[in-house]
Design a protein around this motif. Structure first.
Motif, PDB file in Angstrom:
ATOM      1  N   GLU A  85      -3.892  11.310   8.538  1.00 53.23           N
ATOM      2  CA  GLU A  85      -4.850  10.433   7.866  1.00 53.23           C
ATOM      3  C   GLU A  85      -4.515  10.227   6.387  1.00 53.23           C
ATOM      4  O   GLU A  85      -4.834   9.187   5.823  1.00 53.23           O
ATOM      5  CB  GLU A  85      -6.262  11.031   7.988  1.00 53.23           C
ATOM      6  CG  GLU A  85      -6.774  11.176   9.414  1.00 53.23           C
ATOM      7  CD  GLU A  85      -7.020   9.835  10.075  1.00 53.23           C
ATOM      8  OE1 GLU A  85      -7.541   8.927   9.404  1.00 53.23           O
ATOM      9  OE2 GLU A  85      -6.664   9.694  11.260  1.00 53.23           O
ATOM     10  N   MET A  86      -3.898  11.240   5.780  1.00 48.47           N
ATOM     11  CA  MET A  86      -3.639  11.195   4.343  1.00 48.47           C
ATOM     12  C   MET A  86      -2.172  11.513   4.050  1.00 48.47           C
ATOM     13  O   MET A  86      -1.557  12.307   4.747  1.00 48.47           O
ATOM     14  CB  MET A  86      -4.518  12.206   3.591  1.00 48.47           C
ATOM     15  CG  MET A  86      -5.998  12.033   3.796  1.00 48.47           C
ATOM     16  SD  MET A  86      -6.658  10.526   3.046  1.00 48.47           S
ATOM     17  CE  MET A  86      -6.528  10.929   1.292  1.00 48.47           C
ATOM     18  N   SER A 116      -3.971   5.026   9.227  1.00 50.04           N
ATOM     19  CA  SER A 116      -5.385   5.332   9.028  1.00 50.04           C
ATOM     20  C   SER A 116      -6.146   4.112   8.504  1.00 50.04           C
ATOM     21  O   SER A 116      -7.243   3.814   8.963  1.00 50.04           O
ATOM     22  CB  SER A 116      -5.526   6.495   8.048  1.00 50.04           C
ATOM     23  OG  SER A 116      -6.876   6.709   7.708  1.00 50.04           O
ATOM     24  N   ARG A 117      -5.534   3.414   7.563  1.00 48.44           N
ATOM     25  CA  ARG A 117      -6.200   2.258   6.957  1.00 48.44           C
ATOM     26  C   ARG A 117      -6.225   1.053   7.889  1.00 48.44           C
ATOM     27  O   ARG A 117      -7.186   0.276   7.906  1.00 48.44           O
ATOM     28  CB  ARG A 117      -5.513   1.887   5.650  1.00 48.44           C
ATOM     29  CG  ARG A 117      -6.179   0.754   4.916  1.00 48.44           C
ATOM     30  CD  ARG A 117      -5.733   0.666   3.485  1.00 48.44           C
ATOM     31  NE  ARG A 117      -6.276  -0.511   2.825  1.00 48.44           N
ATOM     32  CZ  ARG A 117      -6.112  -0.790   1.556  1.00 48.44           C
ATOM     33  NH1 ARG A 117      -5.418   0.026   0.774  1.00 48.44           N
ATOM     34  NH2 ARG A 117      -6.612  -1.881   1.029  1.00 48.44           N
ATOM     35  N   LYS A 172      -2.916  16.798   1.011  1.00 45.20           N
ATOM     36  CA  LYS A 172      -3.384  16.952   2.393  1.00 45.20           C
ATOM     37  C   LYS A 172      -3.812  18.405   2.552  1.00 45.20           C
ATOM     38  O   LYS A 172      -3.455  19.255   1.730  1.00 45.20           O
ATOM     39  CB  LYS A 172      -2.265  16.621   3.394  1.00 45.20           C
ATOM     40  CG  LYS A 172      -1.036  17.487   3.237  1.00 45.20           C
ATOM     41  CD  LYS A 172       0.070  17.103   4.212  1.00 45.20           C
ATOM     42  CE  LYS A 172       1.278  18.022   4.052  1.00 45.20           C
ATOM     43  NZ  LYS A 172       2.354  17.699   4.998  1.00 45.20           N
ATOM     44  N   LYS A 218      -3.568   9.703  -0.459  1.00 45.46           N
ATOM     45  CA  LYS A 218      -4.043   8.364  -0.131  1.00 45.46           C
ATOM     46  C   LYS A 218      -4.023   8.155   1.377  1.00 45.46           C
ATOM     47  O   LYS A 218      -3.299   8.843   2.102  1.00 45.46           O
ATOM     48  CB  LYS A 218      -3.162   7.300  -0.812  1.00 45.46           C
ATOM     49  CG  LYS A 218      -3.191   7.358  -2.337  1.00 45.46           C
ATOM     50  CD  LYS A 218      -2.356   6.243  -2.939  1.00 45.46           C
ATOM     51  CE  LYS A 218      -2.322   6.332  -4.463  1.00 45.46           C
ATOM     52  NZ  LYS A 218      -3.657   6.192  -5.055  1.00 45.46           N
ATOM     53  N   GLN A 219      -4.814   7.205   1.850  1.00 51.83           N
ATOM     54  CA  GLN A 219      -4.836   6.885   3.270  1.00 51.83           C
ATOM     55  C   GLN A 219      -3.463   6.440   3.740  1.00 51.83           C
ATOM     56  O   GLN A 219      -2.757   5.712   3.040  1.00 51.83           O
ATOM     57  CB  GLN A 219      -5.827   5.748   3.541  1.00 51.83           C
ATOM     58  CG  GLN A 219      -7.259   6.187   3.807  1.00 51.83           C
ATOM     59  CD  GLN A 219      -8.098   5.000   4.227  1.00 51.83           C
ATOM     60  OE1 GLN A 219      -8.263   4.044   3.481  1.00 51.83           O
ATOM     61  NE2 GLN A 219      -8.628   5.054   5.442  1.00 51.83           N
ATOM     62  N   THR A 220      -3.077   6.892   4.938  1.00 54.31           N
ATOM     63  CA  THR A 220      -1.839   6.397   5.527  1.00 54.31           C
ATOM     64  C   THR A 220      -2.073   4.983   6.063  1.00 54.31           C
ATOM     65  O   THR A 220      -3.225   4.544   6.223  1.00 54.31           O
ATOM     66  CB  THR A 220      -1.395   7.300   6.690  1.00 54.31           C
ATOM     67  OG1 THR A 220      -2.449   7.344   7.662  1.00 54.31           O
ATOM     68  CG2 THR A 220      -1.098   8.714   6.194  1.00 54.31           C
ATOM     69  N   HIS A 273       0.846  -1.205   0.000  1.00 56.94           N
ATOM     70  CA  HIS A 273       0.000   0.000   0.000  1.00 56.94           C
ATOM     71  C   HIS A 273       0.875   1.247   0.000  1.00 56.94           C
ATOM     72  O   HIS A 273       0.621   2.203  -0.750  1.00 56.94           O
ATOM     73  CB  HIS A 273      -0.910  -0.015   1.234  1.00 56.94           C
ATOM     74  CG  HIS A 273      -1.705   1.240   1.426  1.00 56.94           C
ATOM     75  ND1 HIS A 273      -2.854   1.529   0.706  1.00 56.94           N
ATOM     76  CD2 HIS A 273      -1.504   2.303   2.257  1.00 56.94           C
ATOM     77  CE1 HIS A 273      -3.327   2.706   1.093  1.00 56.94           C
ATOM     78  NE2 HIS A 273      -2.525   3.198   2.021  1.00 56.94           N
ATOM     79  N   ASP A 304       3.746   9.416  10.265  1.00 52.30           N
ATOM     80  CA  ASP A 304       2.285   9.486  10.202  1.00 52.30           C
ATOM     81  C   ASP A 304       1.638   9.059  11.512  1.00 52.30           C
ATOM     82  O   ASP A 304       0.572   9.553  11.879  1.00 52.30           O
ATOM     83  CB  ASP A 304       1.762   8.628   9.033  1.00 52.30           C
ATOM     84  CG  ASP A 304       2.095   9.224   7.680  1.00 52.30           C
ATOM     85  OD1 ASP A 304       2.333  10.442   7.604  1.00 52.30           O
ATOM     86  OD2 ASP A 304       2.125   8.467   6.676  1.00 52.30           O
TER      87      ASP A 304
END
Length: 323
Positions: free
Chosen positions: A91-92, A101-102, A225, A96-98, A38, A85
C-alpha cells in the motif's frame, strides 16, 4: 567527502537527468501520465544514476551519453518497483501511496510496462551495441528473479544460496550494470568496465542486505512502511534465515510460520524480537561488510581520481545507512 558533497558535485548533471526522467515518462494518456508522475514525485536516492555518472568519469565523459544510460536504468528500477508493489500487495512506498493502491493492479501493471518501454527507448539512442546486450541480459535475469521471489513467497525453508541469488537479481545486478554501462558509454577499457561491474555487484549485495536488516531495526518513519513488512509480504530474508538456524529461533519463530499468510502485527513484533536476540542482525551485518570489503578491493585496481574516492564514500555510506 560526505554523500551530500558527492551529490552536490554532480548537481548539474543530476538535474539534467531529473528533467529527462520527467520528459521521458510524459504520456498522452491522462491516467498513464498521472500514474507515472506520481511515481516520479515519490523521489528516491537516484543511486543508479550517480553510479552511472561516476563510472563515466573514468573515460570520455559526455553528459548526453551518460544521460541516456542513467535515465534508462532509473526507469527500469522504477518500473520494477511498480510491479513489485503489485506482487507484494504493498500500500505504501517511501511514505506515499503505491500506484496499485491509488489506482488498481491493472493500472499499475500497464504503468510499469509503459515505463519499461520508455527505458528501452532511451538506451536505443546509445550507439553501443554491447550496452544493449548487457541491458537485455540483465532484464532477463531480473525477470527470473521476480519469478523466483514469487516461488519463494511464504517459504520459510528457503536456503541461503537461493536468498543470495535472489538479491543479486533483485538489486545487485542493476547497480552492477549501472557502473558497467557508465564505463561502456564513456569508452573505457574492458578491464575498467569489469572492475566497475564487480564493484557495483558487491555494493548492490551489501545494499540489499542492509535493506533487509533495516526491515527489522528501522522505524516506520525511517522506512516509509511498517517494520517487518518483508515478512508480512512473505519474503524470508537473511536476518530471519540466520535466526532459524538457532534453537531460540526455531522454538520461537517456527510456530508463527504454521500459516505465514495469516501473520499479524503481534506475530511480526515477536519474530523481530527473536531475530534480534538470536544474533540475526549482527550476522547479516557481517555478511554485508564482507561484500563492502570486496567492493573496496575492486576500487584499488582503478585509476586514482576523485570519482574513485566518491565511489568509496558511497559504498561506505551504504554500509552505515539507517533508512
Amino acid at each position: 567527502m560526505k554523500l551530500k558533497t558527492i551529490y552536490a558535485s554532480l548537481k548539474k548533471d543530476l538535474s539534467q537527468i531529473e528533467s529527462a526522467l520527467d520528459k521521458t515518462i510524459e504520456a498522452n494518456h491522462p491516467i498513464l501520465r498521472e500514474a507515472s508522475k506520481h511515481l516520479l514525485k515519490a523521489g528516491g536516492k537516484r543511486i543508479r544514476p550517480v553510479f552511472v555518472l561516476l563510472s563515466g568519469k573514468f573515460g570520455d565523459y559526455n553528459i548526453e551519453q551518460m544521460k541516456k544510460v542513467a535515465v534508462s536504468l532509473e526507469l527500469i528500477h522504477m518500473a520494477s518497483l511498480v510491479h513489485d508493489d503489485v506482487i507484494d500487495d504493498a500500500e505504501m512506498r517511501r511514505g506515499k501511496q503505491t500506484i496499485k493502491s491509488r489506482w488498481d493492479n491493472r493500472i499499475a501493471m500497464y504503468t510499469g510496462d509503459y515505463i519499461f518501454a520508455r527505458a528501452i527507448e532511451q538506451i536505443a539512442g546509445l550507439n553501443k551495441p554491447e550496452a544493449h546486450l548487457i541491458l537485455s541480459k540483465a532484464i532477463v535475469e531480473m525477470s527470473i528473479g521476480e519469478i523466483e521471489q514469487i516461488r519463494d513467497q511464504y517459504n520459510w525453508n528457503v536456503n541461503l544460496r537461493n536468498y543470495f541469488r535472489r538479491i543479486k537479481r533483485k538489486t545487485a545486478l542493476l547497480i552492477a550494470i549501472s557502473c558497467e554501462l557508465g564505463a561502456v558509454a564513456a569508452g573505457t577499457s574492458p578491464h575498467v568496465q569489469k572492475k566497475l561491474y564487480r564493484f557495483g555487484y558487491n555494493v548492490g549485495m551489501a545494499y540489499q542486505i542492509t535493506d533487509d536488516i533495516l526491515d527489522y531495526v528501522g522505524t516506520e518513519k525511517q522506512l516509509g512502511k511498517p517494520a517487518g513488512g518483508d515478512l508480512l509480504q512473505g519474503n524470508i530474508t537473511l536476518p530471519v534465515l540466520y535466526a532459524l538456524k538457532t534453537k531460540r529461533g526455531q522454538d520461537g519463530i517456527l510456530p508463527h510460520f504454521a500459516d505465514l499468510e495469516q501473520l499479524d502485527t503481534i506475530d511480526i513484533k515477536n519474530i523481530i524480537s527473536i531475530v534480534k536476540e538470536s544474533g540475526g542482525i549482527e550476522f547479516s551485518q557481517q555478511i554485508s561488510n564482507r561484500y563492502l570489503e570486496k567492493a573496496f578491493h575492486e576500487l584499488e585496481g582503478l585509476p586514482e581520481m576523485p570519482a574513485r574516492q566518491s565511489l568509496y564514500q558511497i559504498a561506505e555510506y551504504i554500509g552505515k545507512r539507517n533508512y
